[in-house]
Write a protein that holds these residues in place. Structure first.
Motif, mmCIF file in Angstrom:
data_model
loop_
_atom_site.group_PDB
_atom_site.id
_atom_site.type_symbol
_atom_site.label_atom_id
_atom_site.label_comp_id
_atom_site.label_asym_id
_atom_site.label_seq_id
_atom_site.Cartn_x
_atom_site.Cartn_y
_atom_site.Cartn_z
ATOM 1 N N GLU A 354 0.821 -1.207 0.000
ATOM 2 C CA GLU A 354 0.000 0.000 0.000
ATOM 3 C C GLU A 354 0.859 1.263 0.000
ATOM 4 O O GLU A 354 0.478 2.283 -0.570
ATOM 5 N N ASP A 355 2.001 1.203 0.659
ATOM 6 C CA ASP A 355 2.904 2.351 0.712
ATOM 7 C C ASP A 355 4.230 1.973 0.060
ATOM 8 O O ASP A 355 4.246 1.343 -0.995
ATOM 9 N N GLU A 356 5.324 2.341 0.675
ATOM 10 C CA GLU A 356 6.632 1.961 0.165
ATOM 11 C C GLU A 356 6.828 0.449 0.310
ATOM 12 O O GLU A 356 6.407 -0.142 1.309
ATOM 13 N N PRO A 357 7.441 -0.211 -0.686
ATOM 14 C CA PRO A 357 7.664 -1.656 -0.552
ATOM 15 C C PRO A 357 8.590 -1.968 0.615
ATOM 16 O O PRO A 357 9.526 -1.221 0.904
ATOM 17 N N SER A 358 8.312 -3.065 1.296
ATOM 18 C CA SER A 358 9.128 -3.477 2.433
ATOM 19 C C SER A 358 10.506 -3.919 1.968
ATOM 20 O O SER A 358 10.734 -4.165 0.776
ATOM 21 N N ALA A 359 11.435 -4.030 2.919
ATOM 22 C CA ALA A 359 12.791 -4.486 2.595
ATOM 23 C C ALA A 359 12.759 -5.881 1.978
ATOM 24 O O ALA A 359 13.542 -6.189 1.068
ATOM 25 N N GLU A 360 11.842 -6.715 2.444
ATOM 26 C CA GLU A 360 11.739 -8.075 1.911
ATOM 27 C C GLU A 360 11.302 -8.051 0.449
ATOM 28 O O GLU A 360 11.830 -8.786 -0.390
#
Length: 604
Positions: A354-360
């Protein structure tokens, strides 16, 4: 006539490869490529080829919805990355830089801003092309260290854009054809009151039909084969631009008194935000690479079914029937399917954010970009060789795809750097999820479920061994990490390959058509067997296979190729390609007649 069950299997494979979005996201782009503007042109010099790429890009733009609409629908953007390069490598580069990098940066950080509406409209209408100027001659991938500067004058509320030295010239951006109107996104170091606030994007008018704007100099880079575009070195000589040029987004804002106020977060976070289009750009690059990989296989395997050779007892044996041909080509087919499904998984995870992609998710995208482009490079090279002299000709496409991949493996991040970053992240954190069980010994090495378990076990063992070695190293972090680098790269690569095999095997289990199930299962076994053979010494040392099995792998893989053979025509039909689209003589139903027609047409 195609048997109904074969047609159903073909359609199911197409829906799998395009994640159920072929009609909605891909078909109209594909249809635009049938226009005569994409017909092959012989004898062009590099400038003529470059200007033709601009014309072809305008045609694609006119055939589709506006770029800002495409940016609002990332799946559509990824689809756009996949098709034009099949007929014109240079058009792909122009479109992706314009849509994703240049206008995409505006979309992310200044969407709807009225003070830049005129420039945004020029990009959205493609009355101006949009270069993206980040890389500098002296810094390569190290954009964070760039030296192009934008100095703010609070009194006049303007910026002065300047290139401080030869090393800071913008490098490889499309600036050489100065008579083509362009609006560029320029990454520059923001300086206010003598303070360096980091790298920010700026939107500036680069050129009009009359030429480059005052204070801007550009010179063409040396010629490149196939990709005859106007890559240049660009120099800004104290170019004055309004404060509206700064695409600050949430990285800062101008106060009522004209002062610039930084947003929250540190300089590193702001820099990553400024470079926001790089992550979707990696998915675009992987899409283009795998599109070219599949097209190469389609062309080469159709040719292989027609190309007759002299064999014992016959003078008319198609080259596709030889095991020496089947192993490299069917292995390439298996890996193309596996990498496409890995890419689909990375896209799905990215789109679910939904927002910035996670590190994973970023790690998975990095792995996917690296593996997809490396694999595509290998597949295209194999296809070119297996087509013999026919593979050399640009008219048969494959050689041009090889040129495309030479750029893609380093575009949007060098593959080794990306995998090294992923490896560092994997090793810095605890193991995520359950520890994989030690797989038992089996008699059938071609069993996909066992192959997945074996890869997962090796992945965990690598992670554990590297961590233990680094923890026991007392020389300092750099020395420990430097020695762990190559095993770490193997770990990151194996992570992607294991996920790809899981996706391929899972697709076979969920397929509705029996023919689809059989074809995908055959590919999954072949893909996994090749990975097992590559690391057979490790599995033998860890007692997961015995010496006899290690020696038998050559024969097991050959027998698996025989299992794949009946499915080849259906598998490549799932690519949604056709001889009429690709216009490659050796992909036609009668390649001899098609090639003679091509040669005679050129003679006339």
């Amino acid at each position: 006539m195609t048997h109904p069950s074969t047609a159903q299997a073909r359609d199911e494979l197409r829906d799998l490869l395009f994640a159920g979005t072929f009609e909605s996201h891909h078909q109209s782009i594909r249809d635009a490529l049938f226009d005569p503007v994409f017909d092959p042109r012989q004898g062009l010099n590099l400038e003529q080829a470059g200007r033709l790429a601009y014309a072809r890009s305008r045609h694609v733009h006119a055939a589709l919805e506006r770029p800002l609409q495409i940016l609002a629908n990332p799946r559509r953007l990824f689809a756009l990355a996949e098709w034009p390069s099949l007929l014109d490598v240079a058009s792909f580069s122009l479109l992706m830089v314009h849509y994703n990098l240049c206008l995409g940066t505006v979309y992310d950080h200044a969407h709807g801003r009225q003070d830049i509406a005129e420039l945004t409209e020029a990009l959205d209408a493609l009355t101006s092309f949009g270069p993206y100027m980040a890389t500098e001659l002296g810094y390569g991938n190290n954009v964070a260290a760039l030296e192009t500067e934008a100095v703010y004058d609070p009194q006049s509320q303007t910026f002065t854009l300047n290139t401080p030295g030869a090393h800071a010239q913008k490098y490889m951006s499309y600036s050489g054809f100065g008579d083509i109107p362009k609006v560029a996104t320029v990454m520059a170091r923001l300086k206010i009151d003598g303070k360096d606030l980091g790298v920010f994007p700026f939107l500036i008018r680069l050129s009009t039909e009359a030429g480059l704007c005052p204070g801007i100099r550009a010179a063409l880079c040396p010629e490149k084969p196939v990709q005859g575009l106007d890559n240049g070195l660009t120099w800004f000589d104290n170019v004055r631009v309004p404060r509206s040029s700064l695409l600050h987004g949430d990285m800062g804002h101008f106060a009522d008194d004209g002062r610039f106020v930084l947003g929250s977060g540190n300089a590193r976070a702001r820099f990553l935000r400024a470079m926001s289009r790089i992550i979707p750009g990696r998915l675009c690059v992987a899409s283009a690479g795998l599109g070219a990989s599949r097209a190469s296989l389609y062309i080469a395997l159709r040719y292989g079914q027609q190309r007759l050779t002299n064999a014992p007892g016959t003078n008319g044996m198609p080259v596709i029937e030889y095991r020496s041909y089947q192993r490299p080509m069917f292995s390439a087919l298996a890996s193309a399917y596996a990498m496409t499904l890995l890419l689909n998984e990375a896209k799905a995870r990215f789109l679910a954010c939904e927002d910035e992609p996670s590190a994973e998710v970023v790690s998975l995208i990095n792995i996917t970009k690296a593996l997809a482009t490396w694999d595509a490079s290998a597949v295209i090279a194999e296809c070119r060789e297996r087509c013999g002299a026919q593979g050399i000709f640009s008219t048969n496409r494959i050689a041009d795809y090889g040129s495309l991949l030479q750029g893609l493996v380093t575009a949007e991040g060098d593959n080794l750097v990306l995998l090294g970053t992923v490896a560092g992240q994997l090793l810095a954190q605890d193991w995520q999820g359950d520890e994989p069980a030690r797989p038992g010994r089996v008699s059938n090495l071609a069993e996909p479920e066992w192959l997945i378990a074996a890869l997962a076990y090796r992945e965990h063992q690598l992670w554990q061994t590297i961590r233990e070695d680094m923890a026991g190293d007392e020389r300092g972090y750099f020395e420990a990490w430097n020695d762990a680098m190559n095993p770490g790269l193997a770990l990151a690569r194996l992570r992607g390959e294991r996920i790809a095999l899981e996706q391929l095997w899972g697709a076979s289990l969920h397929a509705c058509q029996d023919q689809t199930k059989a074809a995908l299962a055959a590919l999954a076994s072949l893909y996994g067997l090749n990975l097992l053979q590559r690391d057979a010494a490790w599995f033998l040392a860890h007692d997961r296979i015995d010496a006899g099995q290690a020696l038998s792998l050559e024969g097991v893989i050959d027998r698996q190729c025989a299992v794949v053979r009946p499915h080849v025509a259906t598998l490549i039909d799932g690519f949604a390609l056709s001889p009429e689209l690709l216009r490659a003589p050796i992909a036609q139903d009668d390649y001899i007649q098609a090639f003679c027609k091509e040669v005679n047409a050129n003679v006339d």
